[in-house]
Design a protein around this motif. Structure first.
Motif, mmCIF file in Angstrom:
data_model
loop_
_atom_site.group_PDB
_atom_site.id
_atom_site.type_symbol
_atom_site.label_atom_id
_atom_site.label_comp_id
_atom_site.label_asym_id
_atom_site.label_seq_id
_atom_site.Cartn_x
_atom_site.Cartn_y
_atom_site.Cartn_z
ATOM 1 N N VAL A 170 18.367 27.875 18.087
ATOM 2 C CA VAL A 170 18.137 29.323 18.184
ATOM 3 C C VAL A 170 19.422 30.012 18.646
ATOM 4 O O VAL A 170 19.858 31.008 18.066
ATOM 5 N N THR A 171 20.055 29.445 19.677
ATOM 6 C CA THR A 171 21.284 30.014 20.225
ATOM 7 C C THR A 171 22.365 30.118 19.154
ATOM 8 O O THR A 171 23.039 31.135 19.021
ATOM 9 N N LYS A 172 22.501 29.033 18.364
ATOM 10 C CA LYS A 172 23.510 29.019 17.310
ATOM 11 C C LYS A 172 23.218 30.095 16.267
ATOM 12 O O LYS A 172 24.107 30.794 15.810
ATOM 13 N N ALA A 173 21.928 30.206 15.896
ATOM 14 C CA ALA A 173 21.551 31.152 14.844
ATOM 15 C C ALA A 173 21.721 32.602 15.295
ATOM 16 O O ALA A 173 22.097 33.460 14.508
ATOM 17 N N VAL A 174 21.446 32.855 16.570
ATOM 18 C CA VAL A 174 21.536 34.227 17.072
ATOM 19 C C VAL A 174 23.002 34.679 17.162
ATOM 20 O O VAL A 174 23.326 35.835 16.929
ATOM 21 N N GLY A 175 23.888 33.738 17.448
ATOM 22 C CA GLY A 175 25.318 34.059 17.482
ATOM 23 C C GLY A 175 25.815 34.443 18.853
ATOM 24 O O GLY A 175 25.088 34.372 19.833
ATOM 25 N N ASP A 176 27.062 34.883 18.903
ATOM 26 C CA ASP A 176 27.734 35.139 20.180
ATOM 27 C C ASP A 176 27.346 36.451 20.837
ATOM 28 O O ASP A 176 27.667 36.685 22.003
ATOM 29 N N THR A 177 26.664 37.315 20.096
ATOM 30 C CA THR A 177 26.407 38.652 20.620
ATOM 31 C C THR A 177 25.420 38.648 21.780
ATOM 32 O O THR A 177 25.407 39.571 22.578
ATOM 33 N N ILE A 178 24.586 37.595 21.865
ATOM 34 C CA ILE A 178 23.593 37.533 22.947
ATOM 35 C C ILE A 178 23.826 36.264 23.754
ATOM 36 O O ILE A 178 23.969 35.182 23.183
ATOM 37 N N ASP A 179 23.888 36.419 25.080
ATOM 38 C CA ASP A 179 24.205 35.247 25.890
ATOM 39 C C ASP A 179 23.005 34.308 26.015
ATOM 40 O O ASP A 179 21.853 34.706 25.829
ATOM 41 N N ARG A 180 23.335 33.072 26.295
ATOM 42 C CA ARG A 180 22.353 31.991 26.354
ATOM 43 C C ARG A 180 21.210 32.287 27.323
ATOM 44 O O ARG A 180 20.057 32.006 27.041
ATOM 45 N N ALA A 181 21.544 32.887 28.468
ATOM 46 C CA ALA A 181 20.523 33.181 29.482
ATOM 47 C C ALA A 181 19.473 34.147 28.951
ATOM 48 O O ALA A 181 18.278 33.982 29.207
ATOM 49 N N SER A 182 19.899 35.161 28.196
ATOM 50 C CA SER A 182 18.917 36.101 27.642
ATOM 51 C C SER A 182 18.052 35.421 26.598
ATOM 52 O O SER A 182 16.876 35.757 26.447
ATOM 53 N N ILE A 183 18.623 34.494 25.854
ATOM 54 C CA ILE A 183 17.832 33.772 24.847
ATOM 55 C C ILE A 183 16.758 32.926 25.538
ATOM 56 O O ILE A 183 15.605 32.921 25.129
ATOM 57 N N TYR A 184 17.154 32.263 26.620
ATOM 58 C CA TYR A 184 16.191 31.469 27.401
ATOM 59 C C TYR A 184 15.067 32.355 27.923
ATOM 60 O O TYR A 184 13.904 32.037 27.805
ATOM 61 N N ARG A 185 15.471 33.483 28.528
ATOM 62 C CA ARG A 185 14.475 34.393 29.099
ATOM 63 C C ARG A 185 13.547 34.944 28.022
ATOM 64 O O ARG A 185 12.344 35.069 28.232
ATOM 65 N N THR A 186 14.127 35.247 26.866
ATOM 66 C CA THR A 186 13.321 35.782 25.762
ATOM 67 C C THR A 186 12.299 34.745 25.288
ATOM 68 O O THR A 186 11.125 35.072 25.080
ATOM 69 N N LEU A 187 12.740 33.512 25.136
ATOM 70 C CA LEU A 187 11.807 32.463 24.689
ATOM 71 C C LEU A 187 10.700 32.245 25.716
ATOM 72 O O LEU A 187 9.540 32.044 25.368
ATOM 73 N N GLU A 188 11.078 32.322 26.996
ATOM 74 C CA GLU A 188 10.078 32.183 28.061
ATOM 75 C C GLU A 188 9.043 33.302 27.999
ATOM 76 O O GLU A 188 7.842 33.068 28.089
ATOM 77 N N LEU A 189 9.545 34.525 27.818
ATOM 78 C CA LEU A 189 8.657 35.683 27.707
ATOM 79 C C LEU A 189 7.754 35.543 26.478
ATOM 80 O O LEU A 189 6.535 35.722 26.562
ATOM 81 N N PHE A 190 8.346 35.189 25.351
ATOM 82 C CA PHE A 190 7.577 35.026 24.110
ATOM 83 C C PHE A 190 6.498 33.957 24.273
ATOM 84 O O PHE A 190 5.406 34.088 23.749
ATOM 85 N N GLU A 191 6.835 32.915 24.999
ATOM 86 C CA GLU A 191 5.856 31.848 25.203
ATOM 87 C C GLU A 191 4.699 32.358 26.062
ATOM 88 O O GLU A 191 3.535 32.096 25.772
ATOM 89 N N SER A 192 5.028 33.115 27.096
ATOM 90 C CA SER A 192 3.982 33.619 27.986
ATOM 91 C C SER A 192 3.099 34.650 27.289
ATOM 92 O O SER A 192 1.947 34.843 27.663
ATOM 93 N N LEU A 193 3.626 35.302 26.264
ATOM 94 C CA LEU A 193 2.840 36.291 25.519
ATOM 95 C C LEU A 193 2.221 35.686 24.252
ATOM 96 O O LEU A 193 1.667 36.400 23.422
ATOM 97 N N SER A 194 2.351 34.372 24.108
ATOM 98 C CA SER A 194 1.831 33.664 22.925
ATOM 99 C C SER A 194 2.430 34.168 21.609
ATOM 100 O O SER A 194 1.790 34.127 20.575
ATOM 101 N N ILE A 195 3.666 34.605 21.684
ATOM 102 C CA ILE A 195 4.370 34.985 20.455
ATOM 103 C C ILE A 195 4.975 33.725 19.839
ATOM 104 O O ILE A 195 4.993 33.558 18.632
ATOM 105 N N VAL A 196 5.464 32.837 20.692
ATOM 106 C CA VAL A 196 5.938 31.539 20.210
ATOM 107 C C VAL A 196 5.128 30.416 20.846
ATOM 108 O O VAL A 196 4.486 30.594 21.880
ATOM 109 N N GLU A 197 5.186 29.294 20.175
ATOM 110 C CA GLU A 197 4.588 28.086 20.716
ATOM 111 C C GLU A 197 5.690 27.072 20.931
ATOM 112 O O GLU A 197 6.624 26.972 20.130
ATOM 113 N N ARG A 198 5.577 26.319 22.015
ATOM 114 C CA ARG A 198 6.516 25.241 22.287
ATOM 115 C C ARG A 198 5.896 23.970 21.739
ATOM 116 O O ARG A 198 4.810 23.562 22.155
#
Ligand SMILES: [Zn+2]
Ligand SMILES: [Zn+2]
Ligand SMILES: [Zn+2]
Length: 143
Positions: free
Chosen positions: A46-74
């Motif tokens: 995901v980090t590679k696909a999103v590119g350099d414009t968004i830092d790794r920490a925000s990607i982690y936080r976003t995935l965590e949020l998405f998981e808690s809202l059932s937008i993504v599944e782990r």
């Protein structure tokens, strides 16, 4: 692959975020777009696909949020966890993973399996809300 309507999917994302009091940020949209209509991806993919414009920490936080809202599944796939959009954003399906090359092949389950899982859950006092299922094996190319 599952013929999702892109605009409709983004609309559902916006609705889900707003309903839970979250705004649509650049990183939330980017992570969502990266997962849309794709087979499961690891955090580094995901980090590679999103590119350099968004830092790794925000990607982690976003995935965590998405998981808690059932937008993504782990999903436990192979020996790591990968992320995929939930059934609300993609048609329900499962995966077969090749133990040699790591290829992930999606498949639909039969109604028989669907019913049987429900019955098995009921037998142990569970009302099924969702399930995960992974087949591991050797793909046709690796056989
Ligand atoms: Zn999938
Ligand atoms: Zn299923
Ligand atoms: Zn293979």
């Amino acid at each position: 692959m599952y013929n999702c309507n892109m605009n409709k999917s983004i609309e559902s994302l916006v609705v889900t975020l707003k309903a839970n009091g979250y705004s649509v940020t650049k990183s939330r949209k980017a992570v969502f777009m990266t997962l849309l209509d794709k087979e499961p991806q690891s955090i580094s993919e995901v980090t590679k696909a999103v590119g350099d414009t968004i830092d790794r920490a925000s990607i982690y936080r976003t995935l965590e949020l998405f998981e808690s809202l059932s937008i993504v599944e782990r999903l436990p796939i192979g020996w790591k966890h990968k992320f995929e959009l939930s059934d609300a954003f993609a048609a329900h399906h499962h995966h077969a993973t090749c133990i040699h090359c790591g290829k992930i092949v999606p498949f639909e389950e039969s109604d028989t399996i669907k019913l049987e899982l429900k019955k098995q859950a009921e037998a142990i006092g569970f009302i099924e809300t969702n399930h995960q299922l992974e087949v591991r094996g050797v793909c046709s190319a690796c056989q």
